[in-house]
Scaffold this active site. Sequence first.
Site, mmCIF file in Angstrom:
data_model
loop_
_atom_site.group_PDB
_atom_site.id
_atom_site.type_symbol
_atom_site.label_atom_id
_atom_site.label_comp_id
_atom_site.label_asym_id
_atom_site.label_seq_id
_atom_site.Cartn_x
_atom_site.Cartn_y
_atom_site.Cartn_z
ATOM 1 N N ARG A 65 12.352 17.785 13.707
ATOM 2 C CA ARG A 65 13.325 17.057 12.954
ATOM 3 C C ARG A 65 14.563 17.752 13.029
ATOM 4 O O ARG A 65 14.850 18.788 12.778
ATOM 5 C CB ARG A 65 12.937 17.009 11.293
ATOM 6 C CG ARG A 65 13.904 16.577 10.577
ATOM 7 C CD ARG A 65 13.414 16.069 9.086
ATOM 8 N NE ARG A 65 12.849 17.452 8.271
ATOM 9 C CZ ARG A 65 12.852 17.459 7.047
ATOM 10 N NH1 ARG A 65 13.082 16.303 6.467
ATOM 11 N NH2 ARG A 65 12.590 18.636 6.481
ATOM 12 N N ASP B 93 12.460 23.546 -0.648
ATOM 13 C CA ASP B 93 13.356 23.553 0.615
ATOM 14 C C ASP B 93 14.778 22.852 -0.055
ATOM 15 O O ASP B 93 14.884 22.565 -1.426
ATOM 16 C CB ASP B 93 12.810 22.751 1.522
ATOM 17 C CG ASP B 93 12.652 21.316 1.315
ATOM 18 O OD1 ASP B 93 12.924 21.027 0.188
ATOM 19 O OD2 ASP B 93 11.852 20.594 1.884
#
Length: 538
Positions: free
Chosen positions: A164, A446
Amino acid sequence: MPAGVPVAAGADAAHADTLSPDALAFVATLHRAFNARRKALLGARDPADARVPRTPAGAVPDFLPASKWIRDDPTWRAAPPAPGLVDRRVEITGPVDRKMVINALNSGASTFMADFEDSNSPTWDNCLAGQTNMRDAVRRTISFTAPNGKYYKLNDKIATLIVRPRGWHLEEKHVLIDGAPISGSIFDFGLYFFHNAKETVARGFGPYFYLPKMESHLEARLWNDIFNLSQDILGVPRGTIRGTVLIETILAAFEMEEIIFELREHSSGLNCGRWDYIFSFIKKFRNNPKFLLPDRSDVTMTTPFMDAYVRLLIKTCHKRGVHAMGGMAAQIPIKDNQAANQAAMDKVRADKLREVTAGHDGTWVAHPDLVKIAKEIFDKHMPQPNQLYILREEVSVSGADLISTAGIKGAITEKGVRLNINVALQYMEAWLRGNGCVPIHNLMEDAATAEISRSQVWQWARHNAKTAEGKIVNAEFVSRILDEETQALKSALNDKLAAASKLDLAKRLLENTIRGQDYADFLTTLCYDAIVTVKSRL
């Protein structure tokens, strides 16, 4: 170095090959070809906000009339699943540090999403080391020796690697192209593709990617054009790349079929990026008091707008022959409290059962110990590789359903305000020290979850929301709690940790974006300049 491509920071000798002249020339070609378009699309995001309700009388988003023909055409299909992506029942995600990469690939998960985005603090060292780790992982030469002497290496059987890159809004300021910072997306994608595309194909799979934070099908079209040019330059057949798009913005939810259509030669499906989706919902609707949400813990996958989004995503993906991936289980094992650990793992089981019975083809976990739990659920209810045959033709989701807050249960509480501030503060402090994946209160946090936390507080303060205890959430209230939480965290630090702490900086940056006035679109852009370390200009 190629002309017009100075690297504005030093690089460890171990990563010299990553920044080879040929690699930099490749990413410079992509940047020069597409950066103006990227910036134009980012600029178009502001006018796109006219589609969301800034006032009670404002417009609401809806499906695009101009692309109705794409949604109505039953004949087109995306590419069939690529090697290594047919069965994706459990995907583990995590940052690109060396030990994590090895453990994730060895975890027993079907795939591993190596994350240069939400769980990675994009320090220059982290980004370069991550690229080196990717090269070594693809070639199966990666190993690691911990300070205690424990040795890590890859098992014979490992997960399929998916990378990603950073979102379109982020830049990499350590590399300049013709005097401007390179796109973080192009930097991350380009270096990985240049160094690994042919090697992955030789090993039986392809260069696979997760694509984050898009708000429209035009942004997906940009990725598709980058894929095509990249494959052409390196002589890789078109369609070799596959990209799974995270539907993690509220506006992208109205363009899911169009996004698959734009990427159809390269599409490997959509993912319910649930935490960023909640963040986007709050951010886009933050000026409208009709869209105040209760405490973060009360916004679940059964919340009306979240349930509608999931049902539509599964139907859309299977209609077009691609995977519909479930969301993240952020729980982590609680080793010192058996009862609490059992409760947390029961939540994971219930969440994964909901996903597989809804028709998802796989799911995400953040910790290796959760792979077995998720796999057991999916193995029991999905013995075949995927559920593409479940078309969910009975599903009908309107534009109003995608933004419905009717019937949401829960309340705004002082505990919720305090928890949000505590989580955002702790996460930002760790991020500023170079750690983007942080265990806080038995959850793996996160950037996405930190974004929910600070955006909720901003919205509550903006509209002077009243807590269940009768207190008004305003600028003074949240500043007082921020002071208290900062002091409590400081008092728990020993001298060594206090010397390295970034709490004061995190507090200063956070306070400006939770008081209901100034609002930063992303914490990562707000904090990025604090981790830029330009050592020299070449």
